[in-house]
Design an enzyme around this catalytic site. Structure first.
Site, PDB file in Angstrom:
ATOM      1  N   THR A 178     -23.805 -10.383  95.613  1.00 27.53           N
ATOM      2  CA  THR A 178     -23.499 -11.808  95.487  1.00 27.53           C
ATOM      3  C   THR A 178     -24.791 -12.615  95.370  1.00 27.53           C
ATOM      4  OG1 THR A 178     -21.553 -11.431  96.845  1.00 27.53           O
ATOM      5  CG2 THR A 178     -22.248 -13.720  96.578  1.00 27.53           C
ATOM      6  N   CYS A 367      10.962  -4.114  69.912  1.00 27.47           N
ATOM      7  CA  CYS A 367      10.233  -4.141  68.641  1.00 27.47           C
ATOM      8  C   CYS A 367      10.221  -2.756  67.973  1.00 27.47           C
ATOM      9  CB  CYS A 367       8.832  -4.716  68.847  1.00 27.47           C
ATOM     10  SG  CYS A 367       8.232  -5.506  67.346  1.00 27.47           S
ATOM     11  N   PHE A 370      13.149  -0.952  69.148  1.00 28.62           N
ATOM     12  CA  PHE A 370      14.376  -1.386  68.460  1.00 28.62           C
ATOM     13  C   PHE A 370      14.473  -0.666  67.120  1.00 28.62           C
ATOM     14  CE2 PHE A 370      15.487  -4.213  64.895  1.00 28.62           C
ATOM     15  CZ  PHE A 370      16.738  -4.729  65.220  1.00 28.62           C
ATOM     16  N   HIS A 491       9.907  -9.611  71.380  1.00 25.42           N
ATOM     17  CA  HIS A 491       9.291  -9.131  72.632  1.00 25.42           C
ATOM     18  C   HIS A 491       9.674 -10.077  73.779  1.00 25.42           C
ATOM     19  CE1 HIS A 491       6.423  -6.195  70.900  1.00 25.42           C
ATOM     20  NE2 HIS A 491       6.450  -6.992  69.848  1.00 25.42           N
ATOM     21  N   GLU A 493       9.413  -9.657  76.784  1.00 21.80           N
ATOM     22  CA  GLU A 493       8.476  -9.545  77.930  1.00 21.80           C
ATOM     23  C   GLU A 493       7.477 -10.695  77.967  1.00 21.80           C
ATOM     24  OE1 GLU A 493       8.658  -7.464  75.331  1.00 21.80           O
ATOM     25  OE2 GLU A 493       6.703  -6.673  74.724  1.00 21.80           O
TER      26      GLU A 493
HETATM   27  N1  GLN Z   1       5.041  -1.650  63.835  1.00 21.61           N
HETATM   28  C1  GLN Z   1       6.273  -2.355  63.805  1.00 21.61           C
HETATM   29  C2  GLN Z   1       6.255  -3.514  62.821  1.00 21.61           C
HETATM   30  O1  GLN Z   1       5.202  -3.931  62.416  1.00 21.61           O
HETATM   31  C3  GLN Z   1       6.642  -2.833  65.191  1.00 21.61           C
HETATM   32  C4  GLN Z   1       5.676  -3.830  65.746  1.00 21.61           C
HETATM   33  C5  GLN Z   1       5.723  -3.933  67.248  1.00 21.61           C
HETATM   34  O2  GLN Z   1       6.326  -3.091  67.907  1.00 21.61           O
HETATM   35  N2  GLN Z   1       5.081  -4.920  67.810  1.00 21.61           N
HETATM   36  O3  GLN Z   1       7.244  -4.030  62.443  1.00 21.61           O
END
Ligand code: GLN
Length: 559
Positions: A178, A367, A370, A491, A493
């Protein structure tokens, strides 16, 4: 020093100031040359966080949004690249009228302007300078801060320095690091007003006094920030230490320190709630680094806070699914397949999705998760052998995920990226409308590829339901025959907050809890059956049941 927790210290202080009724915002300074975090590898800097305006920023902005409960914009992440790019562009267009363009004053002026603009209209702006004192990269920023101090009345600005207080072998707290970092700061003209000591335990009174004496601050301006079980406990430490009240006092924000607020009490109740319920979630990704998926970890934690459940996240390596990793998948009460780019780990993710679909394990695909949910369904249910995303297999006979025709002509890859908050329309009477409690949601995006329109009718006829759409883009998928099978092109999240959990994550947790209870009941049932009927033909090892404890089981690796 990076990784010490100065962002969490700042964000926690900000949370308490917000609780006391002040409007608070933050600016994160990253002294790297990248203009933004969009092109950065998660292995080096962790996750790329996405703001509502589509800015791709440092993951620390995620912490600020989660702690402060505010939404920020691109202007709240200042990088060396951004400042230089702007100044050089101005120079090229002749704005400096023949002047020699230099780091001081042109870059430093630009940095100060950015901080002032981001702070505009708020009571308090927290400015976090990333990196380590003494690094070449950080110098222009620290010089800008020095000028800021010079130009700003004392009661409007405070400098806080977060330092490491290590222990010697005999358990003594050492203040030398410190002292030296403060010496380094002073050599560039910065005298901290506040010192925060990061250490395993609270600072001893002697340690505080020593720091105060050698670093020239009052003892009451030295604060402990010891390790705590969870980052959301840090505001409680800050409050106990009185750092928020000290800031309010020194910045002359209120006539007298406000009493402990109701909002802080609610926060305390939320983050310290005890529970016996626990679920295991498998996160099937390709980066063995918690920071690469930090918002997902936090969103699962928020859902747990909302429901009073402890969530254990178990890392499953999508790229190398060995026995230990497969066991984690089999033992999971829920499976999350996160976003990602490129082909590495895609096979493992598809296998994990198939496992979750076939064994009725609650599943959330985000994403890329999915998109691979669509791929898996197309291959296995629709019978389209070799179906894939065009991103991963450009020669696939069935590109169920691809670029829309209008995107395919675009040559600049950056131009095809869909970023930021967009609205999704949700079908009534769907799982998605039940979890969102309505027929629309606005969530953040970061993707390039889409469900290919020509496959949608066949996918739906085979039982996959696209329950959320945005024009021609498919945004949410679900499987009505499954207890919880949900995929989102966006996303969720990134909008999850400790006191406002994200609906798809809460939905996953509820389903995972049911899965856990079902498994437990079945185990109890099968145990008693075994006791009473040794010849019973009921199988005792079901696919989703926990495996027998072996005693050699690898400890759960927390990401
Ligand atoms: N790679 C995929 C796309 O570009 C998914 C992107 C991601 O998962 N953020 O659509």
């Amino acid at each position: 020093m990076s990784g010490l927790g100065k962002g969490i210290t700042a964000a926690s202080t900000g949370r308490l100031l917000a609780n006391a009724g002040f409007s608070v915002t933050a600016v994160k300074i990253d002294p790297y040359l990248n203009v933004d975090a969009g092109t950065m590898n998660p292995y080096q800097h962790g996750e790329v966080y996405v703001l509502k305006d589509g800015a791709e920023v440092d993951l620390d902005l995620g912490n600020y949004e989660r702690f402060l409960g505010t939404d920020m914009t691109a202007d709240h992440n200042v990088t060396t690249g951004k400042a230089y790019k702007h100044v050089i562009e101005k120079e090229r267009s002749g704005d400096y009228l023949g002047d020699t363009v230099q780091i001081i004053p042109h870059i430093t002026d630009d940095i100060k302007r950015r901080i002032r603009e981001a702070a505009e209209g708020t009571d308090v702006c927290l400015v976090e300078v990333g990196g380590t004192v003494g690094d070449i990269e950080g110098m222009p920023f620290l010089e800008a801060i020095r000028q800021f101090v010079h130009e700003t009345p004392d009661e409007d600005l405070l400098l806080a320095h977060v330092t490491l207080v290590p222990y010697s072998k005999n358990g003594e707290q050492k203040t030398k690091p410190t002292q030296h970092s403060v010496k380094e700061l002073r050599s560039i003209g910065l005298q901290p007003d506040i010192l925060v000591g990061r250490s395993a335990e609270e600072l001893d009174p002697d340690t505080k006094e020593k720091i105060a004496l050698f670093c020239d601050v009052p003892t009451e301006a030295v604060f402990s920030n010891p390790d705590v079980p969870d980052i959301y406990h840090v505001p409680l430490t800050i409050e106990a230490e009185g750092l928020d009240r000290y800031v309010i006092d020194r910045l002359d924000l209120a006539g007298e320190a406000p009493p402990r607020t109701e909002r802080t009490e609610r926060w305390r109740e939320l983050v310290t709630r005890e529970t016996d319920e626990q679920v295991e979630i498998a996160l099937v990704g390709k980066y063995a680094l918690e920071d690469a998926y930090i918002s997902i970890h936090e969103a699962l934690k928020h859902a747990g806070l909302d429901r009073g459940v402890d969530v254990n996240v178990n890392w499953v390596d999508a790229d190398r699914m060995d026995d230990a990793h497969e066991r984690r998948l089999r033992e999971a009460d829920g499976v999350v397949v996160p976003g990602g780019f490129g082909s590495r780990g895609a096979g493992g993710k598809i296998e994990a999705i198939r496992y979750a679909r076939e064994h009725e394990v609650p599943f959330l695909g985000l994403c890329l998760g999915f998109q691979l949910g669509v791929v898996e369904f197309a291959r296995d249910v629709l019978g389209l052998a070799g179906a894939h995303s065009a991103e991963i297999d450009s020669a696939t006979p069935h590109p169920v995920i691809g670029l829309l025709p209008e995107q395919a002509d675009e040559e600049d890859l950056g131009g095809t990226m869909r970023l930021g908050a967009h609205e999704t329309e949700i079908d009534p009477d769907s799982l998605a409308s039940a979890i969102y409690g309505g027929t629309s949601c606005t969530e953040r995006h970061r993707h390039r590829y889409e469900v290919a329109p020509e496959y949608i009718a066949d996918l739906e006829a085979a039982g996959l339901r696209f329950s959320g759409r945005s024009g021609r883009r498919m945004e949410i998928l679900e499987l009505p025959t499954h207890p919880y099978f949900l995929g989102t092109q966006f996303h969720p999240e990134f909008r999850s907050r400790p006191d406002r959990a994200s609906p798809p994550f809460v939905g996953l947790l509820d389903a995972a809890l049911e899965h856990e209870h079902r498994n437990r009941d079945r185990d109890i049932g099968s145990d008693s059956e075994r006791d009473t009927d040794a010849n019973g033909d009921r199988s005792t090892s079901t696919p989703t049941g926990p495996t027998e404890p072996t005693g050699t089981a690898e400890p759960t690796e927390s990401l």
